[in-house]
Design a protein around this motif. Structure first.
Motif, PDB file in Angstrom:
ATOM      1  N   GLY A  61       0.821  -1.215   0.000  1.00 20.43           N
ATOM      2  CA  GLY A  61       0.000   0.000   0.000  1.00 20.43           C
ATOM      3  C   GLY A  61       0.855   1.264   0.000  1.00 20.43           C
ATOM      4  O   GLY A  61       2.066   1.214   0.232  1.00 20.43           O
ATOM      5  N   LEU A  62       0.185   2.407  -0.275  1.00 19.61           N
ATOM      6  CA  LEU A  62       0.904   3.679  -0.416  1.00 19.61           C
ATOM      7  C   LEU A  62       1.585   4.108   0.890  1.00 19.61           C
ATOM      8  O   LEU A  62       2.698   4.636   0.874  1.00 19.61           O
ATOM      9  N   GLY A  63       0.928   3.861   2.025  1.00 19.12           N
ATOM     10  CA  GLY A  63       1.530   4.224   3.314  1.00 19.12           C
ATOM     11  C   GLY A  63       2.835   3.475   3.510  1.00 19.12           C
ATOM     12  O   GLY A  63       3.859   4.030   3.926  1.00 19.12           O
ATOM     13  N   MET A  68       5.005  12.801  -4.138  1.00 16.29           N
ATOM     14  CA  MET A  68       4.456  13.127  -5.462  1.00 16.29           C
ATOM     15  C   MET A  68       4.070  11.821  -6.156  1.00 16.29           C
ATOM     16  O   MET A  68       4.937  10.996  -6.457  1.00 16.29           O
ATOM     17  N   LEU A  69       2.781  11.639  -6.370  1.00 16.37           N
ATOM     18  CA  LEU A  69       2.333  10.410  -7.038  1.00 16.37           C
ATOM     19  C   LEU A  69       2.502  10.597  -8.547  1.00 16.37           C
ATOM     20  O   LEU A  69       1.920  11.527  -9.128  1.00 16.37           O
ATOM     21  N   PRO A  70       3.299   9.735  -9.189  1.00 14.53           N
ATOM     22  CA  PRO A  70       3.633   9.983 -10.598  1.00 14.53           C
ATOM     23  C   PRO A  70       2.502   9.668 -11.565  1.00 14.53           C
ATOM     24  O   PRO A  70       2.650   9.899 -12.756  1.00 14.53           O
ATOM     25  N   ASP A  71       1.372   9.167 -11.062  1.00 15.41           N
ATOM     26  CA  ASP A  71       0.201   8.965 -11.918  1.00 15.41           C
ATOM     27  C   ASP A  71      -0.505  10.277 -12.211  1.00 15.41           C
ATOM     28  O   ASP A  71      -1.468  10.310 -12.973  1.00 15.41           O
ATOM     29  N   GLU A  72      -0.074  11.345 -11.545  1.00 21.12           N
ATOM     30  CA  GLU A  72      -0.645  12.655 -11.824  1.00 21.12           C
ATOM     31  C   GLU A  72       0.479  13.594 -12.220  1.00 21.12           C
ATOM     32  O   GLU A  72       1.498  13.665 -11.539  1.00 21.12           O
ATOM     33  N   LEU A  73       0.278  14.287 -13.330  1.00 17.83           N
ATOM     34  CA  LEU A  73       1.265  15.262 -13.784  1.00 17.83           C
ATOM     35  C   LEU A  73       0.649  16.643 -13.637  1.00 17.83           C
ATOM     36  O   LEU A  73      -0.545  16.830 -13.874  1.00 17.83           O
ATOM     37  N   SER A 120     -13.290   6.961  -5.483  1.00 17.38           N
ATOM     38  CA  SER A 120     -12.034   6.450  -6.050  1.00 17.38           C
ATOM     39  C   SER A 120     -10.813   7.099  -5.419  1.00 17.38           C
ATOM     40  O   SER A 120      -9.680   6.824  -5.826  1.00 17.38           O
ATOM     41  N   TYR A 121     -11.032   7.993  -4.436  1.00 13.84           N
ATOM     42  CA  TYR A 121      -9.921   8.821  -3.934  1.00 13.84           C
ATOM     43  C   TYR A 121      -9.957   8.937  -2.411  1.00 13.84           C
ATOM     44  O   TYR A 121     -10.934   8.568  -1.766  1.00 13.84           O
ATOM     45  N   GLY A 122      -8.895   9.538  -1.867  1.00 15.69           N
ATOM     46  CA  GLY A 122      -8.948  10.034  -0.498  1.00 15.69           C
ATOM     47  C   GLY A 122      -9.738  11.328  -0.509  1.00 15.69           C
ATOM     48  O   GLY A 122      -9.652  12.108  -1.456  1.00 15.69           O
ATOM     49  N   VAL A 123     -10.539  11.565   0.540  1.00 17.03           N
ATOM     50  CA  VAL A 123     -11.424  12.740   0.588  1.00 17.03           C
ATOM     51  C   VAL A 123     -11.177  13.481   1.903  1.00 17.03           C
ATOM     52  O   VAL A 123     -11.023  12.854   2.957  1.00 17.03           O
ATOM     53  N   VAL A 176     -10.522  10.689   4.691  1.00 23.12           N
ATOM     54  CA  VAL A 176     -11.054   9.332   4.590  1.00 23.12           C
ATOM     55  C   VAL A 176     -10.630   8.740   3.254  1.00 23.12           C
ATOM     56  O   VAL A 176     -10.780   9.391   2.212  1.00 23.12           O
ATOM     57  N   GLU A 177     -10.119   7.526   3.269  1.00 26.26           N
ATOM     58  CA  GLU A 177      -9.696   6.889   2.024  1.00 26.26           C
ATOM     59  C   GLU A 177     -10.878   6.206   1.336  1.00 26.26           C
ATOM     60  O   GLU A 177     -11.545   5.365   1.926  1.00 26.26           O
ATOM     61  N   LYS A 178     -11.133   6.585   0.108  1.00 29.99           N
ATOM     62  CA  LYS A 178     -12.153   5.979  -0.756  1.00 29.99           C
ATOM     63  C   LYS A 178     -13.473   5.677  -0.025  1.00 29.99           C
ATOM     64  O   LYS A 178     -13.909   4.527   0.062  1.00 29.99           O
ATOM     65  N   PRO A 179     -14.113   6.718   0.487  1.00 33.11           N
ATOM     66  CA  PRO A 179     -15.389   6.496   1.197  1.00 33.11           C
ATOM     67  C   PRO A 179     -16.506   6.183   0.206  1.00 33.11           C
ATOM     68  O   PRO A 179     -16.445   6.627  -0.952  1.00 33.11           O
ATOM     69  N   ILE A 219     -11.083  15.926  -3.305  1.00 31.32           N
ATOM     70  CA  ILE A 219     -10.289  14.688  -3.265  1.00 31.32           C
ATOM     71  C   ILE A 219      -8.795  15.012  -3.201  1.00 31.32           C
ATOM     72  O   ILE A 219      -8.344  16.037  -3.697  1.00 31.32           O
ATOM     73  N   ILE A 220      -8.053  14.108  -2.575  1.00 34.48           N
ATOM     74  CA  ILE A 220      -6.589  14.280  -2.476  1.00 34.48           C
ATOM     75  C   ILE A 220      -5.995  14.051  -3.859  1.00 34.48           C
ATOM     76  O   ILE A 220      -6.250  13.026  -4.497  1.00 34.48           O
ATOM     77  N   ALA A 221      -5.210  15.040  -4.307  1.00 34.12           N
ATOM     78  CA  ALA A 221      -4.755  15.048  -5.698  1.00 34.12           C
ATOM     79  C   ALA A 221      -3.260  14.771  -5.872  1.00 34.12           C
ATOM     80  O   ALA A 221      -2.573  15.501  -6.571  1.00 34.12           O
ATOM     81  N   LEU A 251      -1.980  -0.691   3.668  1.00 33.98           N
ATOM     82  CA  LEU A 251      -1.527   0.342   4.608  1.00 33.98           C
ATOM     83  C   LEU A 251      -1.662   1.684   3.895  1.00 33.98           C
ATOM     84  O   LEU A 251      -0.913   1.971   2.968  1.00 33.98           O
ATOM     85  N   GLN A 252      -2.668   2.454   4.265  1.00 35.52           N
ATOM     86  CA  GLN A 252      -3.051   3.655   3.524  1.00 35.52           C
ATOM     87  C   GLN A 252      -2.376   4.900   4.088  1.00 35.52           C
ATOM     88  O   GLN A 252      -2.491   5.184   5.288  1.00 35.52           O
ATOM     89  N   LEU A 253      -1.738   5.665   3.218  1.00 33.66           N
ATOM     90  CA  LEU A 253      -1.148   6.937   3.636  1.00 33.66           C
ATOM     91  C   LEU A 253      -2.218   7.840   4.244  1.00 33.66           C
ATOM     92  O   LEU A 253      -1.994   8.524   5.239  1.00 33.66           O
ATOM     93  N   THR A 254      -3.409   7.822   3.650  1.00 29.96           N
ATOM     94  CA  THR A 254      -4.503   8.673   4.143  1.00 29.96           C
ATOM     95  C   THR A 254      -4.786   8.415   5.629  1.00 29.96           C
ATOM     96  O   THR A 254      -5.097   9.345   6.374  1.00 29.96           O
ATOM     97  N   ASP A 255      -4.651   7.166   6.069  1.00 31.77           N
ATOM     98  CA  ASP A 255      -4.923   6.867   7.487  1.00 31.77           C
ATOM     99  C   ASP A 255      -3.861   7.489   8.398  1.00 31.77           C
ATOM    100  O   ASP A 255      -4.165   7.922   9.516  1.00 31.77           O
TER     101      ASP A 255
HETATM  102  C1  G1P Z   1      -4.009   7.239  -3.928  1.00 32.68           C
HETATM  103  C2  G1P Z   1      -4.385   7.719  -2.527  1.00 32.68           C
HETATM  104  C3  G1P Z   1      -5.671   8.538  -2.582  1.00 32.68           C
HETATM  105  C4  G1P Z   1      -5.502   9.687  -3.551  1.00 32.68           C
HETATM  106  C5  G1P Z   1      -5.081   9.146  -4.935  1.00 32.68           C
HETATM  107  C6  G1P Z   1      -4.740  10.306  -5.865  1.00 32.68           C
HETATM  108  O1  G1P Z   1      -4.973   6.304  -4.358  1.00 32.68           O
HETATM  109  O2  G1P Z   1      -4.523   6.597  -1.682  1.00 32.68           O
HETATM  110  O3  G1P Z   1      -5.967   9.035  -1.307  1.00 32.68           O
HETATM  111  O4  G1P Z   1      -6.703  10.418  -3.663  1.00 32.68           O
HETATM  112  O5  G1P Z   1      -3.914   8.316  -4.852  1.00 32.68           O
HETATM  113  O6  G1P Z   1      -4.458   9.848  -7.140  1.00 32.68           O
HETATM  114  P1  G1P Z   1      -4.707   5.267  -5.580  1.00 32.68           P
HETATM  115  O7  G1P Z   1      -4.952   6.023  -6.824  1.00 32.68           O
HETATM  116  O8  G1P Z   1      -3.281   4.825  -5.450  1.00 32.68           O
HETATM  117  O9  G1P Z   1      -5.677   4.151  -5.351  1.00 32.68           O
END
Ligand code: G1P
Length: 288
Positions: free
Chosen positions: A108-110, A128-133, A167-170, A189-192, A202-204, A228-232
């Motif tokens: 998990g991300l955490g 920095m999550l590389p799935d977002e530019l 689909s996201y952390g909120v 909250v992760e993916k409520p 949403i967390i971006a 293990l969620q970073l959001t937690d």
């Molecule tokens: C992760 C985080 C989530 C966040 C998202 C942003 O989720 O756990 O909180 O909103 O990235 O892209 P994932 O996309 O890895 O499931």
């Protein structure tokens, strides 16, 4: 205080891009002539960061290879008179430092961020999550400033239609947005489920975190999806310290799926000094 290190989690299997990711990690897919991870690194450098910590997987050796010097390739380029290209390769990691750490188990991300603990040390850092530019470094630089002035962690947020929040952390915002897009956060909250989400923010994919998050990461137990969620860990921080979100006002491209990657390539290509003009005329030709 200027954040020095950025952690880039890049250990995922890239299952949404199979079979392309069978041999090539998605972080190395090209955006123009740059691997996607370099676009993220350039964003970090533009925000004053000079230490990049890549969390990779031993099954993706090409990620580390991208950062290694290659004397033979440089010689071959010089021999062909391609000094400009050779110079671009020499610049990789020259004015900044890269550390590669490995996440051996995808928990998990955490957990992935926790693998960077020793490389970062006890100081604030970016994730920095590389799935977002992002189209510019402005957002990360602003987040750094908010972390300095409040002494607490900061996440980037985007506002999305209600049906997408699961689909996201909120975040749970404490009040209204300030004029510069900053908002206090009481909970995350992760993916409520949609009907339980505390907001549409949403967390971006960009975080500036204070060092006390390491303790919360260590204490994580499996959360949403058994991971293990970073959001937690952030939720635990927000419960006892100042915590803020910054609403992203820069162009944001979700490259986590094939369509998003394709559209990001086009949008970022249009802004490229080398490719923009030709790409624009090609695209307008398609419309006729
Ligand atoms: C992760 C985080 C989530 C966040 C998202 C942003 O989720 O756990 O909180 O909103 O990235 O892209 P994932 O996309 O890895 O499931």
């Amino acid at each position: 205080m200027q954040v020095r290190s950025a952690v880039i989690p890049a250990a995922g299997l890239g299952t949404r891009f199979l079979p392309a990711t069978k041999a090539v990690p998605k972080e190395l897919f090209p955006i123009g002539d740059q691997p996607a991870i370099q676009v993220v690194i350039d964003e970090a450098l533009g925000a004053g960061i000079d230490h990049i910590v890549v969390v990779s997987s031993r099954s993706k050796p090409a990620v580390a290879q991208y950062f290694e010097a290659d004397a033979e390739l440089l010689d071959a380029l010089e021999a062909k008179g391609k000094s400009d290209t050779a110079e671009r390769l020499r610049a990789i990691g020259r004015d900044w430092r890269v550390s590669i750490v490995y996440q051996d188990d995808p928990k998990g991300l955490g957990h992935a961020v926790g693998c960077a603990r020793e490389a970062v040390g006890v100081e604030p850092f970016a994730v920095m999550l590389p799935d977002e530019l992002m189209a510019s470094s402005g957002l990360l630089a602003q987040m750094n400033g908010v972390c300095s002035s409040t002494g607490g962690s900061v996440v980037a947020v985007a506002e999305v239609p209600r049906h997408q929040v699961s689909s996201y952390g909120v975040i749970d915002p404490a009040g209204p947005l300030s004029a510069d897009g900053v908002i206090a956060v009481t909970d995350l909250v992760e993916k409520p489920p949609v009907d339980e989400a505390p907001s549409n923010f949403i967390i971006a994919g960009r975080y500036v975190l204070t060092a006390d998050v390491w303790v919360e990461i260590d204490a994580l137990t499996p959360g949403r999806g058994g991971e293990l969620q970073l959001t937690d860990a952030l939720r635990a921080q927000a419960a006892r310290s100042p915590f803020h979100a910054v609403l992203s006002d820069v162009g944001r491209y979700d490259t986590g799926n094939p369509l998003g990657f394709l559209t990001a390539s086009i949008e970022l290509g249009l802004t490229s000094p080398e490719l923009g003009t030709d790409l624009r005329s090609f695209l307008s030709g398609l419309g006729t």
